[in-house]
Design a protein around this motif. Structure first.
Motif, PDB file in Angstrom:
ATOM      1  N   GLY A 110       0.820  -1.214   0.000  1.00 52.36           N
ATOM      2  CA  GLY A 110       0.000   0.000   0.000  1.00 52.36           C
ATOM      3  C   GLY A 110       0.850   1.258   0.000  1.00 52.36           C
ATOM      4  N   SER A 113       2.674   1.666  -3.401  1.00 55.30           N
ATOM      5  CA  SER A 113       1.734   2.052  -4.461  1.00 55.30           C
ATOM      6  C   SER A 113       1.485   3.553  -4.454  1.00 55.30           C
ATOM      7  CB  SER A 113       0.412   1.299  -4.299  1.00 55.30           C
ATOM      8  OG  SER A 113       0.589  -0.092  -4.454  1.00 55.30           O
ATOM      9  N   TYR A 227      -2.701  -3.276   3.397  1.00 56.04           N
ATOM     10  CA  TYR A 227      -2.730  -2.419   2.206  1.00 56.04           C
ATOM     11  C   TYR A 227      -3.667  -1.235   2.427  1.00 56.04           C
ATOM     12  CZ  TYR A 227      -3.061  -1.347  -2.846  1.00 56.04           C
ATOM     13  OH  TYR A 227      -3.023  -0.738  -4.075  1.00 56.04           O
ATOM     14  N   HIS A 228      -4.821  -1.490   3.005  1.00 53.88           N
ATOM     15  CA  HIS A 228      -5.833  -0.454   3.231  1.00 53.88           C
ATOM     16  C   HIS A 228      -5.284   0.641   4.147  1.00 53.88           C
ATOM     17  CE1 HIS A 228     -10.495  -0.006   3.459  1.00 53.88           C
ATOM     18  NE2 HIS A 228      -9.920   1.185   3.544  1.00 53.88           N
ATOM     19  N   THR A 230      -2.053   1.604   4.849  1.00 58.48           N
ATOM     20  CA  THR A 230      -1.005   2.474   4.310  1.00 58.48           C
ATOM     21  C   THR A 230      -1.441   3.194   3.044  1.00 58.48           C
ATOM     22  OG1 THR A 230      -0.007   0.491   3.292  1.00 58.48           O
ATOM     23  CG2 THR A 230       0.957   1.299   5.350  1.00 58.48           C
ATOM     24  N   TRP A 231      -2.354   2.609   2.270  1.00 59.62           N
ATOM     25  CA  TRP A 231      -2.905   3.312   1.110  1.00 59.62           C
ATOM     26  C   TRP A 231      -3.538   4.629   1.570  1.00 59.62           C
ATOM     27  CZ3 TRP A 231      -3.265   2.571  -4.223  1.00 59.62           C
ATOM     28  CH2 TRP A 231      -4.241   3.321  -4.895  1.00 59.62           C
ATOM     29  N   GLY A 283      -1.424  -3.998  -8.330  1.00 56.79           N
ATOM     30  CA  GLY A 283      -1.564  -4.663  -7.037  1.00 56.79           C
ATOM     31  C   GLY A 283      -2.007  -6.111  -7.160  1.00 56.79           C
TER      32      GLY A 283
END
Length: 296
Positions: A110, A113, A227-228, A230-231, A283
């Motif tokens: 995350g 990205s 991922y959620h 740090t995104w 991803g």
């Protein structure tokens, strides 16, 4: 209408009722923060009180955390109780299984990205930095929003992936439908966010499918949770972009005024841009590669 061929209550009804219960729990658990906000901010100052609720919350980051975070905790608690007593499942069956290295990889993926999107925008002249890399601006928001985005990452993955997908799977729904329902509901919930855009909602649905794939491929919520988190956090509180339309508080601040809205996402944030579309698609490949490496 209410039951399937196996005489079970259809997944759609269970999910609908769970959504209502979760929403009610969120409102109840957000009440203390709302009361505290009224006490702290409602004495009118100079006769010029700003009734913009988000601007008001911006003046009180810890109250914002208590309100939003409290609501998120309420949603998590409702999800767990519904799963335990309505679905008769365990936390492990909800998705809290598998190695914690899945969480670590999710956190890394995350963050990378969002960083890739940022540096592409910076190199192409679509964003300008207000403060330099050598002068990060750490504030109370850097910590309060870290806590909030951790809670959001856990709650939204528990409900939209763990609860929704597992409930549908138990009722024998096809995998494609499980993915689509989870992603579409996830996107529609964000439809009331400030500055919402069509591309933004499409990207949120797409990342919802990515989260569903992560959950399905690892049989665990750890990867999509990481991922959620740090995104969201790197988007808003590191690089200073709006997060799904909400105001940013980054340690770095950027200007997107001269940038291409199709790339920057405009006031909705990076999720409203085509670069987010590209990185979300990448991803899937990153997740597939990781799962293959784990299996070796």
């Amino acid at each position: 209408m209410f039951k399937n061929n196996s005489n079970q209550v259809r997944a759609g009804w269970i999910i609908f009722l769970a959504f209502l219960a979760m929403f009610i729990a969120q409102q109840i658990f957000a009440i203390p923060g709302g009361v505290l906000l009224a006490i702290a901010d409602f004495p009118f100052q100079d006769g010029n009180y700003n009734m913009d609720i988000m601007a008001t919350f911006d003046r009180h980051p810890w109250i914002f955390l208590l309100t939003q975070g409290g609501g998120t905790v309420g949603g998590m608690l409702a999800t767990v109780l519904l799963w335990r007593f309505v679905n008769k499942g365990t936390l492990r069956e909800l998705g809290f299984s598998g190695p914690l290295k899945d969480l670590g990889f999710g956190l890394l993926l995350g963050a990378v990205s969002i960083a890739v999107i940022f540096f592409i925008l910076l190199a192409s002249g679509n964003v300008d930095m207000v403060n330099s890399f050598t002068k990060p601006e750490f504030t109370v928001y850097s910590l309060s929003f870290l806590v909030l985005f951790i809670l959001v990452g856990f709650f939204e993955e528990m409900f939209f992936r763990g609860y929704v997908m597992s409930t549908m799977e138990r009722r024998g729904n096809p995998k494609w439908l499980i993915y689509v329902v989870s992603a579409v509901v996830f996107s529609l919930v964000h439809g009331t966010n400030p500055n919402v855009s069509l591309l933004g909602l499409v990207n949120i649905a797409l990342v919802g499918i990515l989260f569903a794939y992560m959950f399905d491929a690892t049989k665990s919520l750890w990867l999509p949770i990481g991922y959620h988190i740090t995104w969201n956090y790197f988007q808003g509180n590191v690089f200073g972009f709006a997060v799904s339309g909400t105001a940013p508080h980054g340690i770095y601040n950027v200007s997107i005024e001269d940038g291409n809205t199709w790339l920057t996402g405009g006031p909705f944030g990076l999720e409203g841009g085509l670069l987010a579309t590209l990185l979300i698609i990448l991803g899937f490949f990153g997740t597939r590669l990781y799962v293959r490496m784990k299996a070796e």
